[in-house]
Scaffold this active site. Structure first.
Site, PDB file in Angstrom:
ATOM      1  N   TYR A  18       4.489  13.440   5.031  1.00 24.12           N
ATOM      2  CA  TYR A  18       3.639  13.873   6.148  1.00 24.12           C
ATOM      3  C   TYR A  18       4.467  14.310   7.351  1.00 24.12           C
ATOM      4  O   TYR A  18       4.266  13.817   8.461  1.00 24.12           O
ATOM      5  CB  TYR A  18       2.684  12.731   6.561  1.00 24.12           C
ATOM      6  CG  TYR A  18       1.961  12.130   5.391  1.00 24.12           C
ATOM      7  CD1 TYR A  18       0.968  12.847   4.735  1.00 24.12           C
ATOM      8  CD2 TYR A  18       2.283  10.868   4.911  1.00 24.12           C
ATOM      9  CE1 TYR A  18       0.312  12.321   3.631  1.00 24.12           C
ATOM     10  CE2 TYR A  18       1.634  10.328   3.808  1.00 24.12           C
ATOM     11  CZ  TYR A  18       0.654  11.060   3.177  1.00 24.12           C
ATOM     12  OH  TYR A  18       0.017  10.535   2.093  1.00 24.12           O
ATOM     13  N   TYR A 146      -9.298   5.848   0.941  1.00 26.44           N
ATOM     14  CA  TYR A 146      -8.087   6.637   0.688  1.00 26.44           C
ATOM     15  C   TYR A 146      -7.630   6.372  -0.749  1.00 26.44           C
ATOM     16  O   TYR A 146      -7.522   5.212  -1.167  1.00 26.44           O
ATOM     17  CB  TYR A 146      -6.961   6.268   1.674  1.00 26.44           C
ATOM     18  CG  TYR A 146      -5.709   7.028   1.359  1.00 26.44           C
ATOM     19  CD1 TYR A 146      -5.568   8.343   1.771  1.00 26.44           C
ATOM     20  CD2 TYR A 146      -4.703   6.460   0.584  1.00 26.44           C
ATOM     21  CE1 TYR A 146      -4.444   9.077   1.433  1.00 26.44           C
ATOM     22  CE2 TYR A 146      -3.576   7.184   0.241  1.00 26.44           C
ATOM     23  CZ  TYR A 146      -3.452   8.489   0.666  1.00 26.44           C
ATOM     24  OH  TYR A 146      -2.348   9.207   0.312  1.00 26.44           O
ATOM     25  N   ASP A 247      -9.846   0.924  -7.057  1.00 23.49           N
ATOM     26  CA  ASP A 247      -8.477   1.361  -6.751  1.00 23.49           C
ATOM     27  C   ASP A 247      -7.760   0.187  -6.079  1.00 23.49           C
ATOM     28  O   ASP A 247      -7.934  -0.048  -4.886  1.00 23.49           O
ATOM     29  CB  ASP A 247      -8.545   2.596  -5.846  1.00 23.49           C
ATOM     30  CG  ASP A 247      -7.164   3.053  -5.382  1.00 23.49           C
ATOM     31  OD1 ASP A 247      -6.178   2.333  -5.625  1.00 23.49           O
ATOM     32  OD2 ASP A 247      -7.074   4.129  -4.760  1.00 23.49           O
ATOM     33  N   LYS A 276       2.100   0.742  -6.834  1.00 27.46           N
ATOM     34  CA  LYS A 276       2.839   0.119  -5.732  1.00 27.46           C
ATOM     35  C   LYS A 276       3.617  -1.139  -6.128  1.00 27.46           C
ATOM     36  O   LYS A 276       4.728  -1.033  -6.621  1.00 27.46           O
ATOM     37  CB  LYS A 276       1.893  -0.157  -4.569  1.00 27.46           C
ATOM     38  CG  LYS A 276       1.460   1.119  -3.845  1.00 27.46           C
ATOM     39  CD  LYS A 276       0.750   0.797  -2.565  1.00 27.46           C
ATOM     40  CE  LYS A 276       0.217   2.029  -1.833  1.00 27.46           C
ATOM     41  NZ  LYS A 276       1.238   2.756  -1.112  1.00 27.46           N
TER      42      LYS A 276
HETATM   43  N1  PMP Z   1      -4.695   4.556  -3.652  1.00 27.65           N
HETATM   44  C1  PMP Z   1      -4.445   3.755  -2.605  1.00 27.65           C
HETATM   45  C2  PMP Z   1      -5.457   2.715  -2.228  1.00 27.65           C
HETATM   46  C3  PMP Z   1      -3.254   3.890  -1.889  1.00 27.65           C
HETATM   47  O1  PMP Z   1      -3.012   3.085  -0.829  1.00 27.65           O
HETATM   48  C4  PMP Z   1      -2.311   4.867  -2.302  1.00 27.65           C
HETATM   49  C5  PMP Z   1      -0.984   5.071  -1.582  1.00 27.65           C
HETATM   50  N2  PMP Z   1      -0.934   4.796  -0.260  1.00 27.65           N
HETATM   51  C6  PMP Z   1      -2.607   5.667  -3.405  1.00 27.65           C
HETATM   52  C7  PMP Z   1      -3.802   5.484  -4.062  1.00 27.65           C
HETATM   53  C8  PMP Z   1      -1.637   6.725  -3.880  1.00 27.65           C
HETATM   54  O2  PMP Z   1      -0.522   6.135  -4.452  1.00 27.65           O
HETATM   55  P1  PMP Z   1       0.871   6.936  -4.557  1.00 27.65           P
HETATM   56  O3  PMP Z   1       1.356   7.099  -3.157  1.00 27.65           O
HETATM   57  O4  PMP Z   1       1.728   6.061  -5.405  1.00 27.65           O
HETATM   58  O5  PMP Z   1       0.561   8.247  -5.205  1.00 27.65           O
END
Ligand code: PMP
Length: 429
Positions: A18, A146, A247, A276
């Site tokens: 970003y 998100y 998610d 993560k």
């Molecule tokens: N879903 C959530 C809830 C996230 O917090 C993130 C990353 N911040 C993602 C998906 C995307 O994961 P990545 O950055 O490994 O592509």
């Protein structure tokens, strides 16, 4: 290469997350990392309050995680996963099935969190196509949600706070319902679910799935919400024949005080995304889990197969370190650790309300949030904290921390002292 040349070359060629390609804000060069500390090129040590974006839960340079990678490296770094398999992936799949909510029994490995979300959305679409219900291809998501930066994932992020509004013309138009209004501990009122209920009642015929971050909405606002909301969402999904995708890319592996945030509501989704902290922050790996039923229906359809297969699927190095990371977690007193960190946040965060710039504070598990009245001047804020030995990356009005679980009380108090000082320096404009 010396640090000055390194930063200069970085600024000439590299795009950071970003950011402008020629950003005037110089990145900090990290030489090594150990425990909860990042060591910069000049030898200074910063407490990492971000766990490298939720991932380094055991801290850096962990001897057992290092050893797991080294041992696997001696056998093989990678082999294709089409038609081949290996122990690290099989063991990891079995572990994830064992650890995750009951009904989830099939594992699809992929490269990153965003891809895990793409995979989950494709699974949901194929699930309905296989039953000749191709009209069920849209998604209902929560405002403030998100889910990642790739195109399908962007389409289910909050159109404004999800950072992707400039793509709105080209994104698939999905449906959004209001962000949960009830805080984690707040008394439940039935009206909190009304908007969601109306959306699912009205649109279920075209919905493949509901997608949400259980209990904590991360990047869209660091908001914690009531398990009752999640329970009712699950019931409404079942009632209206819509799949539920959880998610847990940010919340998974203990961060909220439960191994998975879904456990706060004692629900099991149809599809679960993990990433993560899966590898303890060592390398990129994600997984999308689903129920036997979802998998069987997909494979009974016209295609007969699930249409996805990344080159580095099930990478053995990543799987080996993930196995060790999960072993470290499950063999530790991780719940006590999270409770301890939460205890410090609960005790210290209310002090921040004395500061002029602060609107609200909140915490859950090992996540502490200070919400300001105005957006933070990030470079200025970071300059103040780095000078004193701390690394945080606020966004918008949010100064927040999700430290490695191994952080000591002393280190956490130092983190909060430095944060307090930096927030106290913010003047309202
Ligand atoms: N879903 C959530 C809830 C996230 O917090 C993130 C990353 N911040 C993602 C998906 C995307 O994961 P990545 O950055 O490994 O592509």
């Amino acid at each position: 290469m010396n640090a000055t040349d390194l930063i200069q070359l970085d600024q000439q060629h590299i795009w950071h997350p970003y950011s402008q390609v020629n950003s005037p804000n110089r990145p900090l060069a990290v030489k090594r990392a150990q425990g909860v500390h990042l060591e910069l090129a000049d030898g200074s040590q910063l407490i990492d309050g971000m766990s490298s974006w939720w991932s380094a839960i055991h801290g850096y340079n962990h001897p057992e995680l290092n050893h797991a990678v080294q041992r696997q490296l001696e056998n093989m770094a990678h082999v294709m996963f089409g038609g081949l398999t290996h122990a690290p992936a099989v063991e990891l799949a079995a572990r994830l099935v064992e650890l995750s909510p009951a009904a989830l029994n099939k594992v699809f490995f992929c490269d990153s969190g965003s891809v895990a979300v793409e995979v989950a959305m494709k699974m949901a679409i194929q699930y309905w196509q296989s039953q000749s219900q191709g009209e069920k291809h849209r998604f209902l998501s929560l405002l403030r949600g998100y889910h990642g930066d790739t195109f399908a994932a962007m389409s289910v992020c909050d159109p404004v706070t999800g950072m992707h509004h400039m793509f709105s013309e080209v994104l698939t138009q999905q449906l959004f319902t209001e962000a949960p209004r009830c805080g984690f501990d707040q008394a439940w009122q039935q009206e909190f679910i009304t908007d969601f209920q109306q959306h699912i009642e009205q649109h279920h015929a075209c919905l493949a799935a509901v997608i949400l971050e259980p209990i904590v909405q991360g990047t869209g606002g660091m908001r914690m919400y009531s398990p009752q909301f999640l329970r009712q969402v699950k019931q409404l999904c079942e009632k209206h024949n819509v799949l539920l995708i959880a998610d847990e890319i940010a919340t998974g592996f203990g961060r909220t005080g439960k191994m998975f945030a879904c456990e706060h509501a004692a629900i099991s989704p149809d599809i679960l995304c993990l990433g993560k902290a899966l590898t303890g922050g060592y390398m990129s790996l994600a997984a999308t889990l689903c129920t036997d039923q979802v998998a069987e229906v997909i494979c009974s359809g016209e295609a007969g197969v699930f249409m996805h297969g990344p080159t580095f699927m099930g990478n053995p190095l990543a799987c080996a370190v993930a196995n060790k990371s999960i072993e470290l977690l499950t063999h530790s007193q991780w719940q006590d650790n999270i409770r301890r960190i939460e205890g410090v946040f609960k005790q210290r965060l209310p002090e921040f309300l004395n500061l002029e710039a602060v609107a609200e504070v909140r915490c859950l598990g090992a996540i502490g949030v200070v919400e300001l009245k105005q957006a933070v001047n990030i470079p200025q804020f970071q300059q103040t904290i780095v000078k004193r030995g701390l690394w945080l990356r606020p966004f918008g009005k949010l100064v927040y921390s999700m430290p490695p679980y191994i952080i000591s009380d002393l280190q956490l108090n130092t983190l909060l002292d430095i944060t307090y000082h930096a927030v106290s320096c913010i003047k309202e404009s």
